[in-house]
Design a protein around this motif. Sequence first.
Motif, PDB file in Angstrom:
ATOM      1  N   LEU A 143     -28.276 -20.823 -51.337  1.00 39.58           N
ATOM      2  CA  LEU A 143     -27.202 -21.863 -51.577  1.00 39.58           C
ATOM      3  C   LEU A 143     -27.087 -22.529 -50.067  1.00 39.58           C
ATOM      4  N   GLY A 144     -27.703 -22.218 -49.128  1.00 38.03           N
ATOM      5  CA  GLY A 144     -27.589 -22.700 -47.788  1.00 38.03           C
ATOM      6  C   GLY A 144     -26.706 -22.182 -46.783  1.00 38.03           C
ATOM      7  N   ASP A 145     -26.209 -20.945 -46.889  1.00 29.13           N
ATOM      8  CA  ASP A 145     -25.115 -20.347 -46.309  1.00 29.13           C
ATOM      9  C   ASP A 145     -26.102 -19.205 -45.681  1.00 29.13           C
ATOM     10  N   PHE A 146     -26.521 -19.245 -44.340  1.00 26.72           N
ATOM     11  CA  PHE A 146     -27.403 -18.492 -43.686  1.00 26.72           C
ATOM     12  C   PHE A 146     -26.508 -17.502 -42.700  1.00 26.72           C
ATOM     13  N   ASN A 147     -25.000 -18.060 -42.321  1.00 22.76           N
ATOM     14  CA  ASN A 147     -24.321 -17.374 -41.590  1.00 22.76           C
ATOM     15  C   ASN A 147     -23.782 -16.111 -42.072  1.00 22.76           C
ATOM     16  N   ALA A 148     -22.952 -16.046 -43.434  1.00 22.02           N
ATOM     17  CA  ALA A 148     -22.480 -14.949 -43.912  1.00 22.02           C
ATOM     18  C   ALA A 148     -23.344 -13.732 -44.202  1.00 22.02           C
ATOM     19  N   PRO A 149     -24.583 -14.047 -44.561  1.00 21.21           N
ATOM     20  CA  PRO A 149     -25.448 -12.843 -44.732  1.00 21.21           C
ATOM     21  C   PRO A 149     -25.790 -12.024 -43.310  1.00 21.21           C
ATOM     22  N   MET A 150     -26.014 -13.136 -42.332  1.00 18.35           N
ATOM     23  CA  MET A 150     -26.249 -12.706 -41.304  1.00 18.35           C
ATOM     24  C   MET A 150     -25.045 -11.924 -40.402  1.00 18.35           C
ATOM     25  N   LEU A 151     -24.212 -12.394 -40.437  1.00 20.32           N
ATOM     26  CA  LEU A 151     -22.653 -11.559 -39.881  1.00 20.32           C
ATOM     27  C   LEU A 151     -22.427 -10.417 -40.571  1.00 20.32           C
ATOM     28  N   ILE A 152     -22.290 -10.375 -41.911  1.00 18.59           N
ATOM     29  CA  ILE A 152     -21.917  -9.412 -42.928  1.00 18.59           C
ATOM     30  C   ILE A 152     -22.741  -8.189 -42.622  1.00 18.59           C
ATOM     31  N   ASN A 153     -24.328  -8.436 -42.796  1.00 18.59           N
ATOM     32  CA  ASN A 153     -25.205  -7.580 -42.467  1.00 18.59           C
ATOM     33  C   ASN A 153     -25.304  -6.793 -41.119  1.00 18.59           C
ATOM     34  N   PHE A 154     -25.147  -7.621 -40.135  1.00 19.12           N
ATOM     35  CA  PHE A 154     -25.163  -7.260 -38.836  1.00 19.12           C
ATOM     36  C   PHE A 154     -23.964  -6.267 -38.460  1.00 19.12           C
ATOM     37  N   PHE A 155     -22.768  -6.635 -38.757  1.00 13.61           N
ATOM     38  CA  PHE A 155     -21.507  -5.739 -38.632  1.00 13.61           C
ATOM     39  C   PHE A 155     -21.496  -4.399 -39.392  1.00 13.61           C
ATOM     40  N   SER A 156     -22.018  -4.622 -40.761  1.00 11.75           N
ATOM     41  CA  SER A 156     -21.936  -3.303 -41.658  1.00 11.75           C
ATOM     42  C   SER A 156     -23.086  -2.397 -41.305  1.00 11.75           C
ATOM     43  N   MET A 157     -24.108  -2.869 -40.915  1.00 12.87           N
ATOM     44  CA  MET A 157     -25.473  -2.094 -40.510  1.00 12.87           C
ATOM     45  C   MET A 157     -25.465  -1.334 -39.245  1.00 12.87           C
ATOM     46  N   THR A 158     -24.997  -2.260 -38.330  1.00 12.97           N
ATOM     47  CA  THR A 158     -25.339  -1.982 -36.885  1.00 12.97           C
ATOM     48  C   THR A 158     -24.070  -1.139 -36.457  1.00 12.97           C
ATOM     49  N   PHE A 159     -22.796  -1.920 -36.717  1.00 15.41           N
ATOM     50  CA  PHE A 159     -21.613  -1.155 -36.092  1.00 15.41           C
ATOM     51  C   PHE A 159     -21.173  -0.092 -36.902  1.00 15.41           C
ATOM     52  N   LEU A 160     -20.926  -0.415 -38.284  1.00 16.45           N
ATOM     53  CA  LEU A 160     -20.352   0.672 -39.033  1.00 16.45           C
ATOM     54  C   LEU A 160     -21.363   1.660 -39.553  1.00 16.45           C
ATOM     55  N   GLY A 161     -22.772   1.247 -39.716  1.00 17.95           N
ATOM     56  CA  GLY A 161     -23.596   2.155 -40.085  1.00 17.95           C
ATOM     57  C   GLY A 161     -23.908   3.285 -38.915  1.00 17.95           C
ATOM     58  N   ILE A 162     -24.106   2.677 -37.863  1.00 11.29           N
ATOM     59  CA  ILE A 162     -24.596   3.620 -36.723  1.00 11.29           C
ATOM     60  C   ILE A 162     -23.473   4.443 -36.393  1.00 11.29           C
ATOM     61  N   GLY A 163     -22.234   3.930 -36.246  1.00  9.97           N
ATOM     62  CA  GLY A 163     -20.962   4.578 -36.030  1.00  9.97           C
ATOM     63  C   GLY A 163     -20.894   5.861 -37.005  1.00  9.97           C
TER      64      GLY A 163
END
Length: 530
Positions: free
Chosen positions: A414-434
């Motif tokens: 749909l043209g929205d590259f920002n939301a998937p990148m941000l959501i996946n970054f914070f969920s996997m990198t910060f929440l997942g690793i923590g």
Amino acid sequence: MGKKEYGHDNPHEIEVSLPVASNNLTFIEAGQHFLRLALPLAGTRWLSVSADFVTVYMLSQIDATHLAASGIISVTNQFVVTTSAMGLYATAILQKPLLQTESHRVGALLNTGYAFAVIIAVAESVLLSTATKPLYTALGLSTSVVELVNRYFTALAMSGGLLAGLMTVPSQQTCYALNKPRVALAINISRQILILFFSYGLLYGRLGMPKCDIAGLAYARSIAAWGANLGYFIYFMLNANDRNQYGLLRVDIRAMFKETPTFAKKTAMLSFQTANEFLISLFNMLAIGRVSDGQLVAAEIAMQYNNLLLIPVLVAGHACAIQIGQHRNHLENVKAIMHMAMALTMLVPIVSIPIFATLPYQMASVFQSNSPDDSSVGADTSLSDTVRWLLLIVACNQVPGTIRQVLSGTLRGLGDFNAPMLINFFSMTFLGIGTSYVLGEVLELESVGFFLGTSTGIVAGAAGLMIKWMSQKTPTEESLCLNSDSPPVEETKSLISRATSYVYSFWESNIHDKFSSPLSLHRQYGTTAP
């Protein structure tokens, strides 16, 4: 024309041009559109993953230590080498828009890709051959595992495997940009066959080859990569039309320097996005390796089966992005494609969860060593129980994983590259690793805890994307950037800029001015800041 989407799941592989439907798609038609694209994509990816599965099996037949070492080798290779290779996908991103307008720049971009591959490969060869042993020893991995890992990367660097592997990427991407995916596929098939052939001979000293132990796997991959480069070179030389039209293999230093700034920026952005995806796997495997070699063996077995399951899930996200990109001005078709992609991909956990739950010991025994001196996976009850839990976790992960990948692909389409990148970054990198650290290290759940931490990140990512999708407005030209032809890397640069501005504004309005720091006093009253 079809929308070509780029992301961490190798979406560069196939470009498809399908007509945009003027009428509503039925669910059956939506499923047919999805499978027509997803099946060839899955087949291409399964080829490489299956070859990796077989080579890991070969290592496991030596002893459990080799199997444990393969886990560290895999995540190190992904985080360092695969991240660099994904960056070089910028070759096709930059070449594609030039085919009709400035075709002479295609060859310059190919040569620029080669130059970057050489520079990156030299740096990585030095890094991996000299730094892995002291670094992994300092992190607490066992001496035997570290020695095998160091031997592998030293052999890979000395045989030019890193250089050869990275140099295939610009050639491969050029084939995709020129709409010649079959050429790249044929060379990739040949490459995997060479890897299996030489791995068998050099690991075990058979077929008239010397026995090189784990270094043999590195030599096999180097030979196959050099063979792939030779295949691309022969193809470009024989294809005189493309060579002359696009200036392939024609060296122009001045043109290369002209392409370098843009190429470097896009390579860096793509590499950053890929590194984010592999960071949690690297963290988990290194942390598990500190616990024991047995736990590392269990984790590597689970990861090998996870990789097989992950292919259709990743492909679903990519196929959604392409299909929805061609129907994104028709909301009902978007919903039909997304729902069918979700339903069809959910067959993966529906089938795998019962199998993984009922046959974990049999699946683990595939990697049981034939060495009489080795303590096998099947003989170690505690290790087998750990494998059983890990296999069940990775199978269950495919449920939220399917939601996460399909919704990510839908939003990108749909043209929205920002939301998937941000959501996946914070969920996997910060929440997942923590969460992995707390469960695995603090609560001492070992490998099970680290895998559950990954599950937490996946579930959080799926939940965040569901919220984003449910709040998504009806597609419009303005809200969905229908006129935007900029690739994800440009969207990411804009996103970083806006995020930085937001954080600074938040600091200024909510924190900075509410505290009487020397700096704020200096701003308000002209006092001297320290």
